[in-house]
Enzyme design. Structure first.
Site, PDB file in Angstrom:
ATOM      1  N   SER A  71      81.301  15.312 149.718  1.00 52.75           N
ATOM      2  CA  SER A  71      80.042  14.564 149.666  1.00 52.75           C
ATOM      3  C   SER A  71      79.549  14.321 148.245  1.00 52.75           C
ATOM      4  O   SER A  71      78.877  13.331 147.976  1.00 52.75           O
ATOM      5  CB  SER A  71      78.958  15.304 150.462  1.00 52.75           C
ATOM      6  OG  SER A  71      78.769  16.616 149.954  1.00 52.75           O
ATOM      7  N   ASP A 236      67.679  15.426 151.599  1.00 53.57           N
ATOM      8  CA  ASP A 236      67.841  16.580 152.487  1.00 53.57           C
ATOM      9  C   ASP A 236      67.526  17.895 151.786  1.00 53.57           C
ATOM     10  O   ASP A 236      67.701  18.965 152.365  1.00 53.57           O
ATOM     11  CB  ASP A 236      69.267  16.624 153.045  1.00 53.57           C
ATOM     12  CG  ASP A 236      70.316  16.802 151.962  1.00 53.57           C
ATOM     13  OD1 ASP A 236      69.981  16.649 150.769  1.00 53.57           O
ATOM     14  OD2 ASP A 236      71.473  17.089 152.309  1.00 53.57           O
ATOM     15  N   HIS A 239      71.666  18.172 148.865  1.00 57.72           N
ATOM     16  CA  HIS A 239      72.545  17.404 147.981  1.00 57.72           C
ATOM     17  C   HIS A 239      71.769  16.957 146.736  1.00 57.72           C
ATOM     18  O   HIS A 239      70.550  16.836 146.776  1.00 57.72           O
ATOM     19  CB  HIS A 239      73.121  16.183 148.716  1.00 57.72           C
ATOM     20  CG  HIS A 239      74.127  16.533 149.766  1.00 57.72           C
ATOM     21  ND1 HIS A 239      73.780  16.757 151.085  1.00 57.72           N
ATOM     22  CD2 HIS A 239      75.469  16.707 149.687  1.00 57.72           C
ATOM     23  CE1 HIS A 239      74.865  17.056 151.770  1.00 57.72           C
ATOM     24  NE2 HIS A 239      75.903  17.035 150.954  1.00 57.72           N
TER      25      HIS A 239
END
Length: 329
Positions: A71, A236, A239
């Site tokens: 990610s 979130d 991240h």
């Protein structure tokens, strides 16, 4: 320990643990708890950062930059393509090389190192568009999902070898320091840091041995996250945000440029900046403890340890003006 992990990967071992299954299980549980504690919302899917950057330098003969990994390589946590690591690196590379840069991002959020084989195959599928340089950012999910470290670095070594065989320069952003996640408390914070650093050092050893370069991400974002969590975390709260990714990209850009021979600094070590030639394993361990450190292979078994000067990244939405060209007679 990093050398043992790398050796186990090379010779097919799979049982060498970082701190033991029970300890890693505790770290995993604590990290998952941390993710639930800080996660105020779900991170949006990463925007598509593929495309051409540095249009001020034209559209002809672009460099091709491949992004692989998890990610963090995909840019999860931001909403605009220009905020992803691939776009930031491409904009910076274009400004330094004075050439347009095309990004092909095959990274997958949630990926572990065993997904790199698929990603490399996808990236190299078109023989007419082989990348000049590839950036791999991987490792955190290997730790949190308890992938055996020898297996983890074996997959990474294979990916670097395949990309190098295809003619691409490779830069690996090694496993970040999971001990920087704020809700992870002592003593598990210390254990998470040790696990992460051991994997990062092992990644450095195998990547360098396969002809790649590495940049330690480690706790690079730790001070920024601690001082400015609302700005450095994404939607979130887990991240990185755009500012967080920019910090990581600024650390990696000099090495990406140096791999292509366009960085103004030489590869000669500067003693005043604690640079020098070290055995590969020693260089890997040193880099794992100091974020932003580059390790490049030299004559075996030696490696070059560098602390390159960073350059502020250009805004991809406000490219630099076209360079002045002397008209042909």
């Amino acid at each position: 320990m990093a050398r043992r992990i790398a050796a186990g990967a090379a010779y097919g071992g799979g049982s060498i643990g970082l701190l033991g299954a029970a300890t890693v299980g505790l770290v995993l549980a604590e990290v998952q708890l941390a993710k639930r504690s800080v996660g105020g919302s779900v991170a949006p899917l990463p925007p598509r950062g593929d495309g051409l950057y540095g249009l001020a330098f034209g559209r002809v003969d672009p460099l091709l930059l491949g992004m692989l990994g998890d990610s963090t390589a995909a840019g999860q946590g931001v909403r605009r393509a220009g905020q992803t690591p691939g776009a930031l690196l491409a904009s910076g590379l274009a400004a330094v090389a004075e050439r347009p840069v095309e990004v092909c991002n095959v990274a997958l959020p949630g990926a572990q190192s065993d997904d790199l084989d698929r990603q490399v195959t996808l990236l190299l599928a078109d023989a007419s568009r082989r990348p000049e340089v590839c950036v791999i950012m991987i490792g955190a999910n290997d730790v949190t999902h308890r992938m055996p470290p020898t297996q983890s670095v074996r997959h990474l070594a294979s990916a670097v070898r395949r990309l190098r065989t295809a003619g691409a320069e490779v830069v690996v952003g090694t496993c970040p320091d999971l001990g920087t996640i704020e809700p992870v408390y002592q003593p598990l914070r210390w254990l998470a840091r040790r696990v992460s650093r051991q994997l990062a050092a092992a990644q450095t050893i195998v990547a360098v041995e396969q002809g790649g370069r590495t940049v330690s991400l480690g706790d690079l974002l730790g001070p920024e996250f601690a001082a400015n969590p609302r700005e450095m975390f994404g939607a979130d709260n887990y991240h990185p945000s755009a500012e967080g990714y920019a910090t990581a990209a600024m650390a990696m850009l000099p090495t990406v440029c140096a791999a292509l021979g366009v960085w103004p600094e030489s590869d000669r070590p500067e003693a005043a900046r604690d640079e020098g030639m070290l055995p590969v394993a020693k260089a890997a361990a040193t880099a794992a403890h100091e974020a932003g450190t580059e390790v490049t292979g030299a004559r075996a078994p030696w490696a070059l340890l560098k602390h390159r000067r960073r350059r502020r990244l250009p805004d991809p939405h406000h490219p630099a003006p076209s360079p002045t060209r002397t008209p042909s007679p």
